[in-house]
Design a protein around this motif. Structure first.
Motif: not given
Ligand code: HEM
Length: 425
Positions: A270, A308, A365, A367, A375
């Motif tokens: 991003t 992303p 993006s 979800g 996060g």
């Molecule tokens: C622009 C930045 C980010 C994007 C586009 C992004 C995108 C996503 C997406 C698409 C999912 C899955 C959603 C779904 O299946 O419905 C996800 C889950 C997750 N993201 Fe991010 N993310 C970002 C930043 C971050 C950051 C900074 C962290 C950690 C500090 C993080 C940690 C996680 C975790 C732990 C999950 C799993 C959540 C679950 O299963 O309950 N993400 N993210």
């Protein structure tokens, strides 16, 4: 093998017989020729089946409404068998390195309810707004240092010197990871997400060695934190929370990888995507300079425009009717966020990058549903701060060549991006 799955085939999206379209081919993402494929699928076959590919057979969901319906229906669409389309060769090699995959082998993102929510709740407070606000001053200070060290009037790689540095710095802060070793977090993430011959990965063995190093380091951190007073960093939270403190080694390792990869490429791409888009749409860059209060909506618009993570995958737990087709129990389904974010039935003028959209957080993006990105507030905080600090310092960041892009249909981003900062403010 049909023609659509051959690497290097860049025939025009509209010339390929519909049934041969394999949108997950990584080469189209690397060449940035994927958008016409999704345009065609949204128009002609929004619930599309690819019978044969390097990822096995799978469905592609490409319209906004169908993606929402899939992502919010976690009973019919399970995450337990992996959340990305996996290259079959990669799966076989990974199993040799890490042993057969087990439920939750990639952390709680690959768990279903009810166990998923107990794990998610253990991590959520660390990345929730109150803790994010506490971290913000340190992130701002460290971001300022990174920006002050950049060369002026000389070409450099924005991805390496800024996007990777800033993301590694924020992750190190979240984990309370030794700051001087922060680029290890970048390295391990790149080793996990790339295939041999791409990114830093030389061979499967090389990848295995990096994973073992990562797990060894995080094993030591666990041992330190479990015996110390509870802190507010992610590892301490996991080591002391009743839902996670007794998890087995494999689940801990999966959670570590999830947090490293989840927080790394996404935010990195991003940051790079914002510089790219503002250069491709210079009138938007002018608007931002004239009114820095647009940073918040610019950040969300970049997250939509860049998307992303191009897709998330699920496996159907029962037969589901969608778009006049029957997705059978056991079938793998890819929700193409990168396509849903360009669906004009949900987003007005979706191909344009407009930093002052009326509802900028309306995008796919992060979800939707129970796995929605935990996060997301950390990501938005970090991106907002970096742009506040950039605008204070530099009137312009100039893109001086085309970026190179990742060879991946999951991580949607940039490997290198040449820029020049002509002057300080
Ligand atoms: C622009 C930045 C980010 C994007 C586009 C992004 C995108 C996503 C997406 C698409 C999912 C899955 C959603 C779904 O299946 O419905 C996800 C889950 C997750 N993201 Fe991010 N993310 C970002 C930043 C971050 C950051 C900074 C962290 C950690 C500090 C993080 C940690 C996680 C975790 C732990 C999950 C799993 C959540 C679950 O299963 O309950 N993400 N993210």
């Amino acid at each position: 093998m049909n023609i659509a799955v051959k690497a290097g085939n860049t025939a025009d999206a509209n010339d390929i017989p519909l049934e041969q379209i394999n949108p997950a081919r990584a080469d189209r993402f690397q060449a940035n020729t994927i958008e016409p494929v999704f345009e065609r699928l949204r128009r002609e076959d929004p619930v599309h089946f690819t019978a044969q590919s390097e990822f096995g057979p799978y469905w592609s969901i490409t319209r906004w409404a169908d993606i929402m319906a899939t992502d919010t229906n976690h009973e019919a669409f399970s995450s337990a068998d992996g959340i990305a389309l996996a290259n079959l060769e990669a799966v076989a090699e990974q199993e040799k390195i890490m042993g057969a995959r087990r439920r939750g082998g990639a952390g709680f993102i690959t768990m279903d309810e009810p166990e998923h929510m107990t794990r998610r709740q253990a991590v959520a407070p660390t990345v929730a707004p109150p803790n994010v606000a506490k971290m913000a001053p340190l992130v701002r200070e460290r971001a300022g240092q990174i920006l002050d060290s950049l060369p002026i009037g000389e070409q450099f790689d924005w991805v390496d010197l800024v996007s990777k540095e800033l993301t590694a710095m924020t992750l190190a802060t979240l984990f309370d990871f030794p700051f001087e070793q922060r680029r290890k977090l970048t390295y391990w993430s790149d080793m996990v997400t790339n295939m041999p011959g791409h990114g830093p990965v030389q061979s499967w063995q090389h990848k295995g060695e990096a994973l073992f190093e990562c797990f060894g380091t995080f094993g030591e951190l666990w041992n330190q934190r479990v015996n110390a007073e509870p802190g507010i960093d992610l590892i301490s939270m996991l080591a002391h929370n009743p839902a996670t403190r007794n998890m087995d080694v494999m689940e801990y390792q999966g959670t570590v990888i999830l947090l490293i990869v989840g927080g790394n490429d996404t935010t990195r791409n991003t940051i790079s995507g914002s510089v790219y888009a503002l250069n491709k749409f210079p009138e938007q860059y002018d608007k931002l300079r004239a009114d820095p209060s647009l940073i918040t909506s610019m950040v969300s618009e970049t997250i939509r425009w860049q998307t992303p993570l191009a897709h998330m995958a699920r496996v159907a737990t029962r037969d589901v009717e969608m778009g006049g087709k029957t997705i059978r129990k056991g079938d793998r389904v890819a929700m193409w966020y990168v396509s849903g974010n360009r669906d004009e039935s949900a987003i007005e003028n979706p191909n344009a990058y407009l930093i002052d959209r009326a509802r900028p957080r309306q995008h796919l993006s992060f979800g939707f549903g129970v796995h929605r990105c935990v996060g997301n507030r950390v990501a938005e905080m970090q991106l907002g701060i970096i742009w506040e600090e950039i605008l204070k310092r530099f009137p312009r960041i100039e893109l001086v060549g085309e970026p190179t892009r990742n060879y991946s249909s999951f991580v949607h981003g940039y490997e290198t991006m040449p820029v020049v900062i002509p002057s300080r403010a």
